[in-house]
Motif scaffolding. Structure first.
Motif, PDB file in Angstrom:
ATOM      1  N   ASP A 196      46.042 -76.069  21.486  1.00  0.00           N
ATOM      2  CA  ASP A 196      44.598 -75.960  21.306  1.00  0.00           C
ATOM      3  C   ASP A 196      43.814 -76.353  22.553  1.00  0.00           C
ATOM      4  N   PHE A 197      44.526 -76.626  23.648  1.00  0.00           N
ATOM      5  CA  PHE A 197      43.883 -76.914  24.924  1.00  0.00           C
ATOM      6  C   PHE A 197      44.026 -75.710  25.851  1.00  0.00           C
ATOM      7  N   SER A 198      43.000 -75.482  26.651  1.00  0.00           N
ATOM      8  CA  SER A 198      43.092 -74.484  27.715  1.00  0.00           C
ATOM      9  C   SER A 198      42.707 -75.137  29.035  1.00  0.00           C
ATOM     10  N   VAL A 199      43.319 -74.660  30.111  1.00  0.00           N
ATOM     11  CA  VAL A 199      43.103 -75.238  31.439  1.00  0.00           C
ATOM     12  C   VAL A 199      42.746 -74.114  32.398  1.00  0.00           C
ATOM     13  N   GLU A 200      41.724 -74.325  33.203  1.00  0.00           N
ATOM     14  CA  GLU A 200      41.335 -73.308  34.175  1.00  0.00           C
ATOM     15  C   GLU A 200      40.779 -73.969  35.431  1.00  0.00           C
ATOM     16  N   ARG A 201      40.843 -73.225  36.524  1.00  0.00           N
ATOM     17  CA  ARG A 201      40.151 -73.666  37.728  1.00  0.00           C
ATOM     18  C   ARG A 201      38.688 -73.293  37.562  1.00  0.00           C
ATOM     19  N   PHE A 202      37.846 -74.301  37.462  1.00  0.00           N
ATOM     20  CA  PHE A 202      36.429 -74.077  37.171  1.00  0.00           C
ATOM     21  C   PHE A 202      35.629 -73.791  38.439  1.00  0.00           C
ATOM     22  N   ALA A 203      35.959 -74.477  39.539  1.00  0.00           N
ATOM     23  CA  ALA A 203      35.169 -74.312  40.756  1.00  0.00           C
ATOM     24  C   ALA A 203      36.000 -74.680  41.976  1.00  0.00           C
ATOM     25  N   ARG A 204      35.630 -74.080  43.102  1.00  0.00           N
ATOM     26  CA  ARG A 204      36.157 -74.449  44.405  1.00  0.00           C
ATOM     27  C   ARG A 204      34.993 -74.974  45.232  1.00  0.00           C
ATOM     28  N   VAL A 205      35.163 -76.148  45.796  1.00  0.00           N
ATOM     29  CA  VAL A 205      34.149 -76.724  46.682  1.00  0.00           C
ATOM     30  C   VAL A 205      34.868 -77.229  47.921  1.00  0.00           C
ATOM     31  N   LYS A 206      34.801 -76.442  48.986  1.00  0.00           N
ATOM     32  CA  LYS A 206      35.480 -76.775  50.235  1.00  0.00           C
ATOM     33  C   LYS A 206      36.959 -77.016  49.954  1.00  0.00           C
ATOM     34  N   PHE A 208      38.332 -78.907  47.783  1.00  0.00           N
ATOM     35  CA  PHE A 208      38.562 -79.459  46.452  1.00  0.00           C
ATOM     36  C   PHE A 208      38.526 -78.369  45.380  1.00  0.00           C
ATOM     37  N   ARG A 209      39.245 -78.631  44.305  1.00  0.00           N
ATOM     38  CA  ARG A 209      39.242 -77.780  43.134  1.00  0.00           C
ATOM     39  C   ARG A 209      38.799 -78.618  41.934  1.00  0.00           C
ATOM     40  N   VAL A 210      37.931 -78.047  41.130  1.00  0.00           N
ATOM     41  CA  VAL A 210      37.531 -78.697  39.892  1.00  0.00           C
ATOM     42  C   VAL A 210      38.205 -77.973  38.740  1.00  0.00           C
ATOM     43  N   LEU A 211      39.032 -78.691  38.003  1.00  0.00           N
ATOM     44  CA  LEU A 211      39.728 -78.129  36.858  1.00  0.00           C
ATOM     45  C   LEU A 211      38.968 -78.445  35.585  1.00  0.00           C
ATOM     46  N   ARG A 212      38.924 -77.493  34.671  1.00  0.00           N
ATOM     47  CA  ARG A 212      38.308 -77.718  33.374  1.00  0.00           C
ATOM     48  C   ARG A 212      39.373 -77.639  32.290  1.00  0.00           C
ATOM     49  N   VAL A 213      39.420 -78.657  31.467  1.00  0.00           N
ATOM     50  CA  VAL A 213      40.313 -78.681  30.308  1.00  0.00           C
ATOM     51  C   VAL A 213      39.424 -78.617  29.069  1.00  0.00           C
ATOM     52  N   SER A 214      39.619 -77.609  28.239  1.00  0.00           N
ATOM     53  CA  SER A 214      38.802 -77.422  27.033  1.00  0.00           C
ATOM     54  C   SER A 214      39.689 -77.510  25.795  1.00  0.00           C
ATOM     55  N   ARG A 215      39.101 -78.041  24.729  1.00  0.00           N
ATOM     56  CA  ARG A 215      39.832 -78.093  23.453  1.00  0.00           C
ATOM     57  C   ARG A 215      39.118 -77.213  22.444  1.00  0.00           C
ATOM     58  N   ALA A 216      39.863 -76.359  21.809  1.00  0.00           N
ATOM     59  CA  ALA A 216      39.269 -75.424  20.841  1.00  0.00           C
ATOM     60  C   ALA A 216      38.766 -76.163  19.602  1.00  0.00           C
TER      61      ALA A 216
END
Length: 216
Positions: A196-206, A208-216
């Motif tokens: 029930d979790f999903s993981v994605e690369r949400f943003a690139r900033v120079k 760095f990478r910001v990962l987003r973990v979402s729960r359904a």
């Protein structure tokens, strides 16, 4: 002092506090930092990258900052969402003391928020050792610049302690430098969190990478 020492629970060096000016929640603020913690000179590049990329937090709910340091993420949450209950956790006692001091100075400490609301939320920032957070506490939002340099096993243990405590519909944002393993961490999260979790690369900033973990 080597940065690896910021993850110790009680730094051996005498505490030397100082005031720095940083931008938090769109305004310049004075905060207190000290030696023996992560990023004592102010806002580190990773946290700054994350704050530039993440969506504005909900107006209320229960939020978590994993590895709070002197408090930039927790303080931003408190300033942006004054009706939210925000837990700032760290194993470093000095970091907890600084976050508590800064939250009080900026008017966002939980003690300034008064009594719990009818829904049980106590508005404001409260600091705690990880084991002091009540076991039944779950979170609508998690922000973290996780301590990558502590090693994979410790890092994985930290993430598997907190991410499963996301509420359904909740989100976590993690900032990781690309050359310190953001891609491999994303893969590991996808393999080790429940379906029930999903993981994605949400943003690139120079770098760095910001990962987003979402729960359904």
């Amino acid at each position: 002092m080597p940065q690896s020492h910021y993850f110790t629970d009680d730094p051996e060096s005498p505490e030397r506090r100082r005031t720095v000016r940083v931008e938090l929640a769109g305004k310049e603020r004075e905060v207190v930092t000290a030696n023996g913690i992560f990023s004592p000179d102010g806002l580190d590049k990773g946290t700054a990258a994350m704050l530039s990329a993440v969506p504005e937090p909900p107006a209320s709910g229960t939020f978590l900052d994993i590895g709070c340091g002197w408090g930039p993420l927790a303080l931003t949450l408190g300033l942006t969402s004054p009706d939210a209950e925000i837990w700032a956790v760290d194993v470093n006692q000095r970091s907890l003391g600084l976050t508590e001091t800064n939250a009080a100075a900026l008017g966002v400490a939980a003690t300034a928020g008064g009594e719990p609301t009818s829904s049980g939320i106590r508005p404001g920032v409260q600091v705690a050792l990880p084991e002091a957070v009540p076991a039944g506490t779950t979170f609508d939002l998690i922000w973290s610049n996780p301590p990558i340099r502590v090693g994979k096993q410790v890092l994985h243990d930290i993430l598997l302690t907190w991410l499963p405590r996301l509420n359904p519909g909740g989100e976590a944002y993690l900032v990781v430098q690309k050359n310190l393993g953001s891609d491999s961490l994303q893969t590991w999260l996808e393999q080790n969190l429940d379906d029930d979790f999903s993981v994605e690369r949400f943003a690139r900033v120079k770098a760095f990478r910001v990962l987003r973990v979402s729960r359904a």
